[in-house]
Design a protein around this motif. Structure first.
Motif, short mmCIF file in Angstrom:
data_model
loop_
_atom_site.label_atom_id
_atom_site.label_comp_id
_atom_site.label_asym_id
_atom_site.label_seq_id
_atom_site.Cartn_x
_atom_site.Cartn_y
_atom_site.Cartn_z
N LEU A 21 103.50 36.44 85.83
CA LEU A 21 102.21 36.77 85.77
C LEU A 21 101.00 35.78 85.22
N GLY A 22 101.99 34.41 84.79
CA GLY A 22 100.60 33.57 84.53
C GLY A 22 100.67 32.23 85.98
N SER A 25 95.89 30.92 82.00
CA SER A 25 96.35 29.87 81.03
C SER A 25 96.42 30.84 78.87
N VAL A 26 95.68 31.84 79.00
CA VAL A 26 96.36 32.45 77.76
C VAL A 26 96.95 32.95 78.44
N ILE A 27 97.94 33.26 79.14
CA ILE A 27 99.33 33.70 79.39
C ILE A 27 100.62 32.66 79.13
N TYR A 28 100.00 31.65 80.10
CA TYR A 28 101.08 30.44 80.04
C TYR A 28 101.30 29.85 78.46
N LEU A 29 100.22 30.09 77.86
CA LEU A 29 100.12 29.09 76.46
C LEU A 29 101.19 30.38 75.74
N PRO A 39 95.25 25.12 80.93
CA PRO A 39 93.63 24.78 80.84
C PRO A 39 92.05 24.12 80.72
N PHE A 40 93.16 22.58 81.20
CA PHE A 40 92.32 22.12 82.22
C PHE A 40 91.34 22.33 83.33
N ALA A 41 92.25 23.18 83.87
CA ALA A 41 91.36 23.86 85.17
C ALA A 41 90.11 24.94 84.46
N PHE A 42 90.78 25.37 83.79
CA PHE A 42 89.45 26.86 83.05
C PHE A 42 88.72 25.90 82.62
N GLY A 43 88.61 24.64 81.46
CA GLY A 43 87.54 24.13 81.09
C GLY A 43 86.40 23.55 81.78
N SER A 44 87.59 22.91 83.19
CA SER A 44 86.62 22.68 84.07
C SER A 44 85.88 23.27 85.05
N MET A 45 85.99 25.13 85.23
CA MET A 45 85.89 25.49 85.63
C MET A 45 84.37 26.18 84.42
N ALA A 46 84.63 26.42 83.90
CA ALA A 46 84.24 26.57 82.13
C ALA A 46 82.16 25.91 81.85
#
Ligand code: HEM
Lengths: 281, 448
Positions: free
Chosen positions: A35-36, A18-22, A104-111
């Motif tokens: 890389l993202g 997510s950070v890399i895409y952003l 970020p949605f995927a990260f949010g869900s996992m986190a």
């Protein structure tokens, strides 16, 4: 390597991705996009392994069942579906900027799954009400649909962001986004895809309810909210046939629809009472 | 059927009305998820105050999904759907059945995608060659000689244009099933103690007795637990009796009901009693008898000359394990006193031989009962909906025309196509077909 380690690693990979895409979008580092994508794919594989491992572990514990049986497991599967759908979209549209609005949605869900104290990641046996193959069909279909709507929400936001692009500076941040027409078409297509799965989710839930207690529809809050969500997206499908419902409104419907999804998924369990609180027997 | 211009017709056929329905149905539905449904009147008064509760009552809020206004909204929605479909179907019908070889060549010349070619071969030969290539690629063209030249036409899946109408019809089929269920179905429940027989159930809502037309007997109820104490299985052994004759026997668990004569019986709850089935077997003669024993009560098995009773009890723990202290006498020697748990048999030695003891807690099983002849229409509607959605979203009506004519001493060829959806995907298909035509040497096509 046990499943919770694998899923922990997944969370971090999704964060980096997510950070890399952003960063790619905001600082216009086109080069790091690959890389993202690589991270997203590796994350998906680790996520898949984690889910598979958890499945296996439940069998080793003698209570074998598909890992789709509680809030924690469904959030993990939600993240998995979002990344899968996003990667497919990226490959079809050959555009990585979308990743900044989807990963970020995927990260949010996992986190949320791993950090929130209210969900336990323990593998627990299935209570009698959940011992049905319809559980798998139901959760699977619903969450693919929800994940599609998460991505559609991302592209809806992207559309609203793009609207601020006056088109006067070809080097501006917003100029790197796809054109309004493309975003609009993408949002629409993803909503169509999600709509089929949501319909399948509601139907499999109804069939299950009928086989478990003889009523396919009982207006229980979770059922009702899934229907409300379904109406929101049905209006998105039909809005195209009415003048004056341009891309901006569809973008908003994608966002409002996803809020309805979140409420159906999460809000109902905690704010309203009904049959669906996971684990009630 | 088309009555364009009639304002009523236009109103009911409009997609704007559909959007209005979606919106109001969604908003209205929220109400019933916030305000608890089907509670006793007192509950609303207590929770919201007498005045609000009265307003709720007037608006049917406590049972809003069955209220006149909610059902009217659903009816408006259905009328909208029906009128809208009748409004549009004739056009769609025409699109599906039209004679595509009768279109004006001017229209073909404006389609995208389209490619123009020139060839040195005569028109008839080119037409035959193109037909062959197209057929090999899965397009079976029809041919017609027209004034200006030769026209070929092929199409794929014209019927997909009906896809959305299948979706719309499916909603009406589901509503139909729901109406059938409401008119001819019934819902009820019954709580039956083990060994109990019932010819009726209690109807939901009214609480009245609803005859089954047969007898239902509960032979046994049992529960099992996981190691962590959470329930693993609720099981009832049921028998259907018709005039005393056993017709059907089935163990039901949650998610696996018993069906008989239109009625379906679902495992839904249970009740435990502080009573125990105690089975005594004379191990010499094999004689066996089961008694329902209440702690503290004395029980006699007269033929065998036996008296026994439960004199103490350790109640069930979270795994359902209990212990009974049994006092037992066969009038020969001192009475025996011993502990008896669930499952395991205890053997008691007496002067005349041994007796085996087994026990089981007495339960009643709670069954939900449904008779719903509308379920099948609903399922058919659901299937139609999913199939219709797939057709409507993923398939398209693809058409290809090839217009061949002679012009300035050479053969001119126009290949053009259209699809009603997924235009990008269609362009790829079109390009593949064009490539095949270009590669064909006997056609000798040159792009112009
Ligand atoms: C919950 C109910 C409904 C569902 C699930 C539904 C579903 C659909 C779907 C999936 C499409 C295809 C959209 C697309 O291809 O992008 C569609 C199109 C359409 N729907 Fe509905 N619909 C519903 C209710 C209605 C109602 C009440 C009307 C009444 C006017 C209506 C009118 C239309 C029209 C006019 C189209 C366009 C058809 C065309 O392509 O020519 N729909 N609907």
């Amino acid at each position: 390597m046990d499943s919770s380690k694998l899923l922990g690693i997944t969370t971090f990979i999704y964060l980096f991705s997510s950070v890399i895409y952003l960063a790619m979008f905001i600082f216009r580092f086109r080069k790091i996009g690959i890389l993202g994508t690589t991270l997203a794919i590796i994350g998906l594989l680790v996520n898949t392994a984690g889910i598979g491992m958890r499945w296996l572990e439940s069998y080793q514990m003698g209570i074998g069942h598909a890992p789709l049986s509680n809030m924690y497991e469904s959030l993990v599967f939600f993240a998995w579906s979002i990344v899968l759908i996003y990667i497919i979209v990226e490959f079809i549209y050959k555009n990585r900027v979308i990743g900044a609005f989807a990963m970020p949605f995927a990260f949010g869900s996992m986190a949320y799954a791993s950090l929130s104290p209210e969900f336990s990641d323990r593998i627990t046996p299935l209570v009698p009400a959940l011992q049905s193959n319809w559980l798998i069909a139901h959760v699977f279909t619903c969450f693919i649909g929800y994940a599609a709507f998460a991505v559609a929400c991302g592209t809806g936001i992207m559309y609203l962001v793009k609207l601020r692009d006056k088109g006067d500076n070809p080097n501006s941040l917003l100029a790197t986004l796809p054109s309004l027409k493309v975003i609009d078409d993408l949002t629409h297509k993803i909503i169509l895809f999600g709509f089929i799965w949501l319909s399948g989710g509601i139907i499999s839930g109804a069939v299950w309810a009928n086989s478990a207690w003889g009523t396919y529809w009982s207006w229980d809050p979770k059922e009702t909210w899934s229907l409300i969500t379904w109406f929101v997206y049905a209006s998105a499908l039909h809005a195209r046939f009415t003048r004056g419902w341009g891309g901006k409104r569809i973008a908003w419907i994608a966002i409002v629809g996803f809020m309805a999804v979140i409420f159906t998924y999460y809000g109902v369990n905690f704010l309203l009472s009904g049959l669906h609180s996971y684990g009630a027997s | 059927m088309k009555k364009k211009g009639n304002i009523f017709w236009d109103f009911f056929a409009s997609v704007k009305l559909a959007l209005f329905c979606f919106f109001t149905l969604a908003i209205a539905s929220i109400v019933g998820t916030i305000i608890p449904q089907n509670e006793a009147p007192a509950v609303y008064i207590q929770k919201y105050g007498a005045q609000t509760a009265e307003i709720f009552r007037l608006l049917n809020i406590p049972d809003m999904y069955n209220s006149w206004w909610f059902v009217s909204l659903l009816a408006l929605f259905s009328i909208n759907l029906i009128v809208c479909s009748f409004d549009r179907l004739p056009t769609v019908w025409k699109m599906v059945t039209m004679d595509n070889l009768a279109v004006k060549t001017g229209r073909i010349e404006k389609l995208t995608p389209r490619n123009s070619y020139a060839s040195s071969r005569p028109v008839a030969e080119v037409a035959a060659g193109v037909k062959e290539v197209m057929a090999a690629a899965g397009w079976k063209p029809d041919q017609r000689e027209i004034k200006e030249g030769t026209l070929l036409f092929a199409q794929k899946t014209p019927w997909v244009r009906f896809g959305v109408y299948i979706v719309h019809l499916s909603i009406l089929v589901i509503f139909g099933g729901a109406i059938i269920g409401a008119l001819f179905g019934s819902k009820g429940s019954i709580m039956l103690r083990e060994k109990g027989v019932s010819p009726y159930i209690f109807e939901r809502g009214t609480g009245e007795r609803l005859p089954l037309g047969f007898d239902l007997r509960v032979d046994d109820f049992s529960m099992t637990y996981y190691d962590n104490g959470s329930p693993k299985e609720y099981r009832s052994d049921l028998t259907v009796l018709q005039n005393g004759k056993e017709m059907l026997q089935k163990s039901i668990v949650v998610n696996d009901p018993l069906k008989y004569n239109g009625f379906t019986f679902y495992q839904s709850s249970y009740q435990a009693y502080e009573e125990y089935w105690v089975t005594i077997q004379n191990q010499t003669t094999g004689e066996k008898q089961t008694f329902m024993a209440r702690p503290g009560a004395e029980i006699k098995w007269s033929q065998a000359g036996i008296t026994f009773g439960i004199i103490n009890l350790l109640p069930p723990d979270q795994w359902g394990r209990y212990r009974l202290k049994i006092w037992f006498s066969d009038n020969k020697g001192e009475p025996s006193v011993f502990w008896l748990g669930g499952e395991t048999e205890v053997s008691v030695e007496r002067i005349d031989g041994a007796y085996g003891f087994k026990s089981e807690q007495v339960y009643a099983t709670g069954l939900q009962v449904a008779k719903d002849p509308g379920v099948w229409p609903v399922y058919i509607g659901c299937t139609m909906m999913l199939l219709g959605l797939i057709v409507a979203f993923f398939l398209s009506h693809k058409r290809v025309w090839v217009y061949i004519k002679e012009e300035e001493g050479e053969t001119r060829l126009l290949v053009a196509g259209s699809a009603n959806k997924n235009k990008v995907a269609f362009e790829n298909i079109f390009d593949t077909l064009a490539e095949k035509l270009e590669e064909n040497e006997t056609l000798a096509l040159n792009r112009v």
